[in-house]
Scaffold this motif. Structure first.
Motif, short mmCIF file in Angstrom:
data_model
loop_
_atom_site.label_atom_id
_atom_site.label_comp_id
_atom_site.label_asym_id
_atom_site.label_seq_id
_atom_site.Cartn_x
_atom_site.Cartn_y
_atom_site.Cartn_z
N ILE A 1 0.86 -1.18 0.00
CA ILE A 1 0.00 0.00 0.00
C ILE A 1 0.90 1.24 0.00
N LYS A 2 0.74 2.08 -1.01
CA LYS A 2 1.50 3.32 -1.09
C LYS A 2 0.58 4.48 -0.71
N ILE A 3 1.00 5.20 0.31
CA ILE A 3 0.17 6.28 0.85
C ILE A 3 0.92 7.60 0.62
N LYS A 4 0.34 8.48 -0.18
CA LYS A 4 1.03 9.72 -0.59
C LYS A 4 0.19 10.94 -0.24
N SER A 5 0.86 11.93 0.37
CA SER A 5 0.13 13.14 0.74
C SER A 5 1.09 14.31 0.90
N GLY A 6 0.71 15.46 0.35
CA GLY A 6 1.50 16.68 0.55
C GLY A 6 1.51 17.10 2.00
N ARG A 7 0.50 16.65 2.76
CA ARG A 7 0.42 17.00 4.19
C ARG A 7 1.55 16.35 4.99
N MET A 8 2.16 15.32 4.41
CA MET A 8 3.23 14.63 5.12
C MET A 8 4.50 15.46 5.17
N LEU A 9 4.70 16.34 4.19
CA LEU A 9 5.91 17.14 4.10
C LEU A 9 6.08 18.02 5.34
N LEU A 10 7.16 17.83 6.04
CA LEU A 10 7.51 18.60 7.24
C LEU A 10 6.46 18.50 8.36
N ALA A 11 5.60 17.47 8.28
CA ALA A 11 4.53 17.36 9.28
C ALA A 11 4.82 16.23 10.26
N VAL B 1 7.15 12.69 1.04
CA VAL B 1 5.71 12.89 0.88
C VAL B 1 4.94 11.57 0.77
N ALA B 2 5.60 10.44 1.00
CA ALA B 2 4.92 9.15 0.83
C ALA B 2 5.46 8.11 1.81
N VAL B 3 4.61 7.16 2.12
CA VAL B 3 5.02 5.99 2.90
C VAL B 3 4.46 4.76 2.20
N SER B 4 5.32 3.77 2.00
CA SER B 4 4.90 2.50 1.42
C SER B 4 5.04 1.42 2.47
N LEU B 5 4.05 0.56 2.57
CA LEU B 5 4.11 -0.51 3.55
C LEU B 5 3.45 -1.75 2.99
N THR B 6 3.70 -2.88 3.66
CA THR B 6 3.12 -4.14 3.19
C THR B 6 2.36 -4.82 4.32
N PRO C 1 -9.31 9.77 3.08
CA PRO C 1 -9.52 11.19 3.44
C PRO C 1 -8.23 11.93 3.76
N ILE C 2 -7.15 11.23 4.08
CA ILE C 2 -5.91 11.93 4.46
C ILE C 2 -4.80 11.77 3.42
N ALA C 3 -5.01 10.93 2.39
CA ALA C 3 -3.94 10.70 1.41
C ALA C 3 -4.49 9.99 0.19
N SER C 4 -3.70 10.06 -0.91
CA SER C 4 -4.02 9.21 -2.06
C SER C 4 -3.39 7.84 -1.81
#
Length: 438
Positions: A307-317, A343-348, A364-367
Motif C-alpha cells: 500500500i503506497k500512501i502519498k500526501s502533501g500533508r506529510m511534508l515537514l509534518a 511525501v509518501a510511505v509505502s508498507l506491506t 480522506p488523508i492521502a491518495s
C-alpha cells in the motif's frame, strides 16, 4: 526435563506412532507434545464448515468417514483384545460427541471444541500404545493448564502455576504426554493457539517449567539456508540465534511457527529442530548464540499486498505517520515492511481481511495505491552497522530482478526485499548462488 514436540506427520499413521517410541522412550523425564494425526484438523475444519452452513448431511458423511479412518488406526496400532477394546471405545466416545453437533443449532464457539478432537485422539492413542507395550507414561490434559487471556495471548503465569500442579500429581514418570494446539480461553471455553500452535505449546511449556531443551521434531532435517522446494543444493543451518530464527520463521521458513521463538528466548531455553525420519541428523540448534555467518539463510513470504500512501500533508509534518498507523491498529492488521520518503510511505501487509475498510479510512488523508501478488524475500545474517558490503552483495544478486521495496537497517539480522511473486523463484536461486558456497 526436555520438551519434545511431534507434528502431524510424526503421528500420521500407526507405523509412525510405533516408531515414535524409540525417540521418546528413555529414563530421563520429558514432556511429549503431540499434534493431531496429519489430515485430521483439515477434516475437522470441513465438518465444522458443513455445520456452519447448515449442511448436516455433509457433516454426518464427513464425520463418519473420519471415524472409519480412526477405527482402522486402532486395528493396526493395538494387538491385545483389552487395548483394542479401549481403542474402539475411545473412538466411539469422541465421534459420538462429534455427531451430537448435528442435532442442534451450531455456533462459532463450538467450532473450537470440534477442532480440539484431533489432538485429544492422537495423545490418547499414543498413551494407550505405550501402556500396551509396557512403557510408563502419563496423559496430561492440556485443557487443565493451557490458557489464553482476553487478548488471545498465552497466559504464561497461569500455565506455569497449573502445569506445575499437574506435574506434582505424578512426580516420578519418564514420559508425560500432552496435546499441542488446544487450550482454554479466558472464559473457560475450549479454544486453540491457531494454526501451527503445537510448536507454540511446546515452547510455552518449556518456558513455564524452565526446561533444559525444547525439541521440535518434523519430517525435515532442520531449517535450511533456502527453500528446498524452489532451490537446488540447499543445506541445513546447524546453528541460529533466536533473533535469526524468528526472522526466518516470520518470513516464510515453514519448519517453525513464528510465535514459538519468543517464549524460549525469554527464558533462554535452546530449541533444537530435528527429523523423525532421520533422527541421527544434527538438525538446527536455536539459542542465544549468533551463528557467526555473514549470510545465514534466505526465506520468502508470499501473498503480500503493498500500500503506497502519498500526501502533501506529510511534508515537514509530524503526526501524519501516527494517523496512518492508527488505521492499521484499528483493524488489528500488522505491517510487515515500511519505507518512507518526504511525501509518501509505502508498507506491506499479509492480512487483507479488512483491506477495504483500511483504504476507506486512509483516503480522506492521502491518495492510496494498492498492489498485490507480491513476495517478501528475507535475507538473514549479520548486518550490524560496522559490516561492509552486505547490502551490495545482496543487490548484486538481484540486479536482473525489479525490486519494489527494500527494508534495511531496522534489524541487525534481516534485509527484506519486496518483489513480484513471479520473480520469487529467480530471486531465491540468484541469492543462493551469490551468497552461499554450495
Amino acid at each position: 526435563m526436555k520438551i519434545l514436540k511431534f507434528g502431524g506427520t510424526s503421528v500420521g499413521s500407526p507405523e509412525r506412532m510405533k516408531k515414535l517410541v524409540s525417540l521418546i522412550n528413555g529414563p530421563e523425564s520429558k514432556i511429549v507434545v503431540l499434534s493431531a494425526m496429519s489430515g485430521t484438523t483439515n477434516s475437522l475444519v470441513e465438518i465444522a464448515a458443513c455445520l456452519t452452513q447448515g449442511d448436516k448431511a455433509g457433516a454426518k458423511q464427513k464425520t463418519s468417514a473420519l471415524e472409519e479412518k480412526y477405527k482402522a488406526v486402532v486395528a493396526a496400532l493395538f494387538t491385545g483384545e483389552a487395548f483394542l477394546k479401549r481403542g474402539y471405545e475411545l473412538i466411539r466416545n469422541h465421534f459420538e460427541y462429534l455427531h451430537a453437533f448435528q442435532l442442534d443449532a451450531f455456533s462459532a464457539r463450538e467450532e473450537k471444541a470440534i477442532l480440539a478432537q484431533g489432538e485429544l485422539l492422537s495423545t490418547a492413542l499414543v498413551h494407550y500404545h505405550l501402556e500396551e507395550i509396557g512403557v510408563k507414561s502419563v496423559l496430561l490434559p492440556a485443557l487443565q493448564f493451557m490458557r489464553i487471556d482476553e487478548n488471545e495471548e498465552p497466559d504464561l503465569k497461569y500455565i506455569e502455576e497449573h502445569l506445575t500442579a499437574e506435574l506434582k500429581k505424578h512426580p516420578v514418570v519418564p514420559i508425560y504426554i500432552t496435546q499441542g494446539y488446544i487450550c482454554r480461553n479466558a472464559f473457560g471455553e475450549t479454544d486453540n493457539l491457531q494454526r501451527g500452535g503445537s510448536d507454540y505449546t511446546a515452547t510455552l511449556i518449556g518456558a513455564a517449567i524452565r526446561a533444559e531443551e525444547i525439541q521440535i521434531w518434523t519430517d525435515i532435517d532442520g531449517m535450511h539456508n533456502n527453500d528446498p522446494r524452489v532451490v537446488d543444493k540447499t543445506h541445513p543451518v546447524t546453528e541460529l540465534s533466536f533473533d535469526e530464527a524468528a526472522e526466518l520463521a516470520y518470513f516464510g521458513a515453514k519448519i517453525l511457527h513464528p510465535t514459538c521463538v519468543l517464549p524460549a528466548q525469554l527464558r533462554n531455553i535452546p530449541v533444537r529442530l530435528l527429523n523423525t525420519m532421520q533422527p541421527e541428523a544434527k538438525g538446527t540448534l536455536i539459542s542465544s548464540k549468533h551463528s557467526g555467518a555473514e549470510f545465514t539463510a534466505v526465506a520468502a513470504k508470499d501473498d503480500i499486498t503493498a500500500i503506497k500512501i502519498k500526501s502533501g500533508r506529510m511534508l515537514l509534518a509530524y503526526g501524519f505517520l501516527r494517523s496512518v498507523f492508527e488505521v492499521f491498529e484499528r483493524y488489528k492488521t500488522p505491517i510487515d515492511m515500511i519505507t518512507t520518503s518526504e511525501v509518501a510511505v509505502s508498507l506491506t501487509i499479509d492480512n487483507t481481511r479488512n483491506l477495504e475498510q483500511i483504504l476507506k479510512d486512509l483516503r480522506p488523508i492521502a491518495s492510496v495505491e494498492v498492489e498485490s501478488g507480491l513476495t517478501i524475500v528475507c535475507v538473514v545474517g549479520d548486518f550490524t552497522a560496522e559490516k561492509e558490503g552486505a547490502a551490495f552483495r545482496i543487490l548484486q544478486c538481484l540486479k536482473e530482478i525489479p525490486v519494489r521495496m527494500i527494508s534495511y537497517g531496522g534489524s541487525a539480522n534481516n534485509v527484506s526485499i519486496l518483489v513480484k511473486t513471479e520473480h520469487k523463484k529467480k530471486a531465491l536461486q540468484s541469492l543462493n548462488t551469490g551468497l552461499f558456497k554450495n
